[in-house]
Design a protein around this motif. Structure first.
Motif, mmCIF file in Angstrom:
data_model
loop_
_atom_site.group_PDB
_atom_site.id
_atom_site.type_symbol
_atom_site.label_atom_id
_atom_site.label_comp_id
_atom_site.label_asym_id
_atom_site.label_seq_id
_atom_site.Cartn_x
_atom_site.Cartn_y
_atom_site.Cartn_z
ATOM 1 N N ASP A 169 2.439 9.101 0.835
ATOM 2 C CA ASP A 169 3.608 8.339 1.274
ATOM 3 C C ASP A 169 3.139 6.986 1.789
ATOM 4 O O ASP A 169 2.720 6.857 2.936
ATOM 5 C CB ASP A 169 4.357 9.116 2.367
ATOM 6 C CG ASP A 169 5.653 8.435 2.785
ATOM 7 O OD1 ASP A 169 5.966 7.356 2.241
ATOM 8 O OD2 ASP A 169 6.352 8.991 3.664
ATOM 9 N N ALA A 170 3.206 5.979 0.940
ATOM 10 C CA ALA A 170 2.697 4.656 1.291
ATOM 11 C C ALA A 170 3.449 4.029 2.459
ATOM 12 O O ALA A 170 2.900 3.203 3.193
ATOM 13 C CB ALA A 170 2.766 3.734 0.074
ATOM 14 N N LYS A 171 4.696 4.416 2.666
ATOM 15 C CA LYS A 171 5.504 3.823 3.729
ATOM 16 C C LYS A 171 5.229 4.465 5.091
ATOM 17 O O LYS A 171 5.703 3.961 6.116
ATOM 18 C CB LYS A 171 6.990 3.971 3.396
ATOM 19 C CG LYS A 171 7.405 3.220 2.129
ATOM 20 C CD LYS A 171 8.894 3.403 1.860
ATOM 21 C CE LYS A 171 9.309 2.677 0.584
ATOM 22 N NZ LYS A 171 10.771 2.869 0.301
ATOM 23 N N LEU A 172 4.483 5.561 5.093
ATOM 24 C CA LEU A 172 4.239 6.273 6.343
ATOM 25 C C LEU A 172 3.309 5.507 7.270
ATOM 26 O O LEU A 172 3.462 5.552 8.493
ATOM 27 C CB LEU A 172 3.641 7.657 6.034
ATOM 28 C CG LEU A 172 3.351 8.563 7.241
ATOM 29 C CD1 LEU A 172 4.650 8.915 7.966
ATOM 30 C CD2 LEU A 172 2.631 9.826 6.798
ATOM 31 N N ILE A 173 2.358 4.766 6.710
ATOM 32 C CA ILE A 173 1.365 4.052 7.512
ATOM 33 C C ILE A 173 1.919 2.692 7.908
ATOM 34 O O ILE A 173 2.188 1.851 7.047
ATOM 35 C CB ILE A 173 0.042 3.881 6.740
ATOM 36 C CG1 ILE A 173 -0.465 5.232 6.241
ATOM 37 C CG2 ILE A 173 -1.008 3.213 7.619
ATOM 38 C CD1 ILE A 173 -0.721 6.253 7.319
ATOM 39 N N PRO A 174 2.088 2.409 9.223
ATOM 40 C CA PRO A 174 2.619 1.109 9.668
ATOM 41 C C PRO A 174 1.619 -0.015 9.426
ATOM 42 O O PRO A 174 0.430 0.221 9.187
ATOM 43 C CB PRO A 174 2.876 1.331 11.156
ATOM 44 C CG PRO A 174 1.949 2.426 11.549
ATOM 45 C CD PRO A 174 1.838 3.320 10.348
ATOM 46 N N GLU A 175 2.099 -1.233 9.529
ATOM 47 C CA GLU A 175 1.269 -2.397 9.216
ATOM 48 C C GLU A 175 0.038 -2.491 10.105
ATOM 49 O O GLU A 175 -1.053 -2.845 9.647
ATOM 50 C CB GLU A 175 2.115 -3.670 9.358
ATOM 51 C CG GLU A 175 1.357 -4.935 8.965
ATOM 52 C CD GLU A 175 2.227 -6.181 9.042
ATOM 53 O OE1 GLU A 175 1.672 -7.277 8.909
ATOM 54 O OE2 GLU A 175 3.453 -6.034 9.241
ATOM 55 N N GLU A 176 0.175 -2.142 11.409
ATOM 56 C CA GLU A 176 -0.960 -2.278 12.329
ATOM 57 C C GLU A 176 -2.075 -1.269 12.051
ATOM 58 O O GLU A 176 -3.177 -1.402 12.583
ATOM 59 C CB GLU A 176 -0.500 -2.146 13.778
ATOM 60 C CG GLU A 176 0.286 -0.897 14.074
ATOM 61 C CD GLU A 176 1.792 -1.101 13.888
ATOM 62 O OE1 GLU A 176 2.551 -0.400 14.569
ATOM 63 O OE2 GLU A 176 2.189 -1.966 13.072
ATOM 64 N N LEU A 177 -1.800 -0.257 11.201
ATOM 65 C CA LEU A 177 -2.844 0.703 10.811
ATOM 66 C C LEU A 177 -3.328 0.502 9.386
ATOM 67 O O LEU A 177 -4.214 1.223 8.927
ATOM 68 C CB LEU A 177 -2.322 2.131 10.971
ATOM 69 C CG LEU A 177 -1.933 2.590 12.379
ATOM 70 C CD1 LEU A 177 -1.470 4.043 12.356
ATOM 71 C CD2 LEU A 177 -3.093 2.429 13.351
ATOM 72 N N GLN A 178 -2.766 -0.493 8.692
ATOM 73 C CA GLN A 178 -3.120 -0.720 7.304
ATOM 74 C C GLN A 178 -4.570 -1.164 7.119
ATOM 75 O O GLN A 178 -5.168 -0.947 6.066
ATOM 76 C CB GLN A 178 -2.188 -1.789 6.703
ATOM 77 C CG GLN A 178 -0.755 -1.341 6.474
ATOM 78 C CD GLN A 178 -0.637 -0.419 5.284
ATOM 79 O OE1 GLN A 178 -1.404 -0.517 4.322
ATOM 80 N NE2 GLN A 178 0.336 0.484 5.345
ATOM 81 N N HIS A 179 -5.157 -1.735 8.167
ATOM 82 C CA HIS A 179 -6.540 -2.225 8.020
ATOM 83 C C HIS A 179 -7.531 -1.074 7.793
ATOM 84 O O HIS A 179 -8.627 -1.293 7.261
ATOM 85 C CB HIS A 179 -6.950 -3.048 9.250
ATOM 86 C CG HIS A 179 -7.045 -2.265 10.512
ATOM 87 N ND1 HIS A 179 -8.212 -1.685 10.948
ATOM 88 C CD2 HIS A 179 -6.110 -1.948 11.452
ATOM 89 C CE1 HIS A 179 -8.016 -1.059 12.094
ATOM 90 N NE2 HIS A 179 -6.735 -1.198 12.427
ATOM 91 N N TYR A 180 -7.169 0.161 8.158
ATOM 92 C CA TYR A 180 -8.051 1.296 7.905
ATOM 93 C C TYR A 180 -8.179 1.600 6.409
ATOM 94 O O TYR A 180 -9.121 2.293 5.997
ATOM 95 C CB TYR A 180 -7.537 2.539 8.629
ATOM 96 C CG TYR A 180 -7.735 2.502 10.125
ATOM 97 C CD1 TYR A 180 -8.982 2.728 10.688
ATOM 98 C CD2 TYR A 180 -6.665 2.213 10.973
ATOM 99 C CE1 TYR A 180 -9.161 2.687 12.073
ATOM 100 C CE2 TYR A 180 -6.834 2.171 12.352
ATOM 101 C CZ TYR A 180 -8.086 2.400 12.895
ATOM 102 O OH TYR A 180 -8.265 2.359 14.267
#
Length: 533
Positions: free
Chosen positions: A190-201
């Motif tokens: 689910d690509a929408k599950l991860i918020p923007e502030e955690l996308q760097h992982y």
């Protein structure tokens, strides 16, 4: 897929071997393949693996199990990959001869045969707690020992450390890696599950930016944020991914490495406790544990091997594979319990790490004489070996001078007997000082325990010539770990206890076949072993 035994092991009139020249056939008979085909392959018990397959005869039959097991052994014998053994079975007459497949129109291996067989064994062990492949390797070892006329009445044991093929991580690298793994798993579903502030992982270069391109002080400043990210990610994935391995590993990592205090998570310190050798070393291998031995640090597993000894050579007749924080004494205990009572008396020789009164007692119950070539702990008084106890060890029947005690009381808490003798018996006894007898007006008291008595007997035994022979015999088992490490590439074991144990068992089977082949060729340079009368 239904289970069927391999009934196609006889030569046909169109067998490929008949196409070879007389010189080629002669060379083939002298090779390892003929020994494998004659001595080892027929001894592979297919029936024990029948539980892995369906009992519906209408379904497609299985690939012959003895061919698969034989292929796994040959694979380790020559350090082949799965693809190489599959190709070798197609084009190498020696492999076909060893596996009795020279009459097959097409070799029964495919690129997935070995992988699927391993998976079936893994699943069965997980469900039923029975390692079928271990039982098969042990059965083959017993057959090899019989051929080499090794009775198994004299055995020796040693263990070895096996490091897992994992990278050593710092505490923060470990937590970060667990966060990244769960982030990647969740984003794929689910690509929408991860918020923007955690996308760097999700960025492959983020790890280097976080740990290698920053100063240590800057990295320490990021610790509160990483821990906060971990808590938020767990909350986001709780409903959809709580049963996934990555979610469980992150939860485990946080419980081991951190502590929540005043509703805020922080790194666990030594004062907090709870960080032992079983904590997660690397999410790539959750089963690996930590141990420091002989000044070296290890993350991985420990293998324990029992070798039966005879005049004609040796065979590794049993093995264990456990996390490396398992002690040698625990390995011996598990081995004795699994082996059970022996029909004939067995002498087991090991080093001091396998010693212990409880182990001695368990061994005796199983008709095994356990001899350890070194004793851990403090030395006890030699005179204690001459005391005579009842069978339970709760009463002293006779002292070294031959006197029966006037009275004897037993303390179950410390296992000691307090014996009272007539004063004149101890006062005039030459053993008075050795026994540490305490003289009173009418009596003398001596404190002694069955454990100290047995230890004194063991100490006395170490001074005999018979013990020195056993010590020399035990030293021979030291060659097994070094040989199997150098010749069978233990650094290539797959990660995970279950998978590592399976591959280690294949290597043990290959090692035993080498011993058998050398025996058949008459070229084994075996050290003279002491004969136990």
């Amino acid at each position: 897929m239904s289970f069927q035994t391999n009934n196609y092991q006889q030569y046909s009139i169109n067998d490929k071997l008949y196409q070879l020249t007389e010189r080629e056939q002669k060379a083939l008979k002298k090779s390892w393949a003929q020994t494998f085909a004659d001595d080892l392959f027929p001894k592979i018990d297919e029936s024990m693996f029948s539980v892995l397959y369906s009992d519906n005869d209408a379904s497609r039959p299985n690939t012959p199990v003895n061919v698969i097991v034989g292929g796994l052994i040959i694979k380790e014998l020559f350090d082949y990959s799965d693809d190489e053994i599959v190709e070798g079975a197609m084009f190498d007459y020696r492999i076909q001869t060893a596996l009795h497949t020279t009459s097959f129109k097409e070799q029964p291996f495919s690129d997935k045969t070995l992988t699927r067989f391993r998976k079936r064994c893994y699943n069965y062990e997980t469900t039923h707690g029975v390692d079928l492949f271990h039982d098969c390797v042990k059965s083959l070892a017993a057959e090899i020992a019989r051929i080499m006329k090794i009775s198994g009445s004299l055995r020796r044991m040693d263990s070895m450390m096996i490091d897992s093929n994992i990278r050593k991580l710092s505490r923060m690298e470990l937590i970060y890696t667990c966060i990244r793994n769960l982030t990647v798993t969740a984003s794929k579903q689910d690509a929408k599950l991860i918020p923007e502030e955690l996308q760097h992982y999700l960025d492959p270069n983020d790890f280097n930016q976080m740990f290698y391109y920053q100063r240590s002080s800057e990295t320490n400043e990021n610790i509160p944020q990483i821990l906060a990210d971990a808590d938020r990610l767990l909350e986001l994935c709780k409903s959809a991914f709580s049963e996934s391995d990555d979610y469980k590993l992150l939860t485990r990592c946080l419980s081991e490495q951190t502590i929540v205090e005043d509703e805020k998570r922080r790194l666990r310190t030594k004062e907090d406790g709870g960080m032992d050798s079983s904590i997660l070393q690397n999410p790539s291998d959750p089963d690996a544990t930590f141990r420091e031995k002989a000044g070296k640090k290890h993350s991985g597993y420990v293998a324990n091997m029992e070798e039966s000894v005879g005049k004609e050579g040796t065979v590794v007749t049993d093995y264990q594979f456990e996390p490396n924080n398992t002690s040698d004494s625990q390995l011996m205990k598990d081995h004795l319990e699994a082996d059970g009572v022996q029909k004939e008396c067995v002498i087991e020789v090991a080093d001091g790490a396998y010693s212990g009164t409880d182990l001695q007692e368990t061994a005796e119950e199983n008709n095994i004489i356990l001899i350890t070539t070194a004793l851990s702990g403090c030395e006890t008084r030699d005179i204690l070996a001459d005391f005579v106890f009842n069978e339970a060890g709760t009463r002293v029947i006779q002292c070294p001078a031959g006197y029966a005690p006037k009275s004897c009381s037993y303390c179950a808490k410390n296992g000691r007997c307090t014996c009272s003798f007539h004063r004149e018996q101890c006062a005039n006894c030459p053993n008075k000082d050795k026994c540490n007898a305490k003289l009173h007006p009418k009596t003398a008291q001596v404190h002694v325990s069955k454990a100290a008595h047995e230890r004194a007997k063991s100490q006395r035994f170490t001074q005999t010539e018979e013990f020195k022979n056993f010590a020399r015999l035990r030293n021979g088992v030291e060659t097994v770990p070094s040989y199997i490490r150098s010749c069978f590439h233990l650094d290539k074991l797959p990660r995970g206890k279950q998978r590592g144990k399976f591959f280690f068992g294949s290597k043990i089977a290959a090692l035993n076949f080498r011993k058998l082949f050398n025996f058949r060729c008459g070229r084994g340079n075996y050290a003279q072993n002491p004969v136990i009368e």
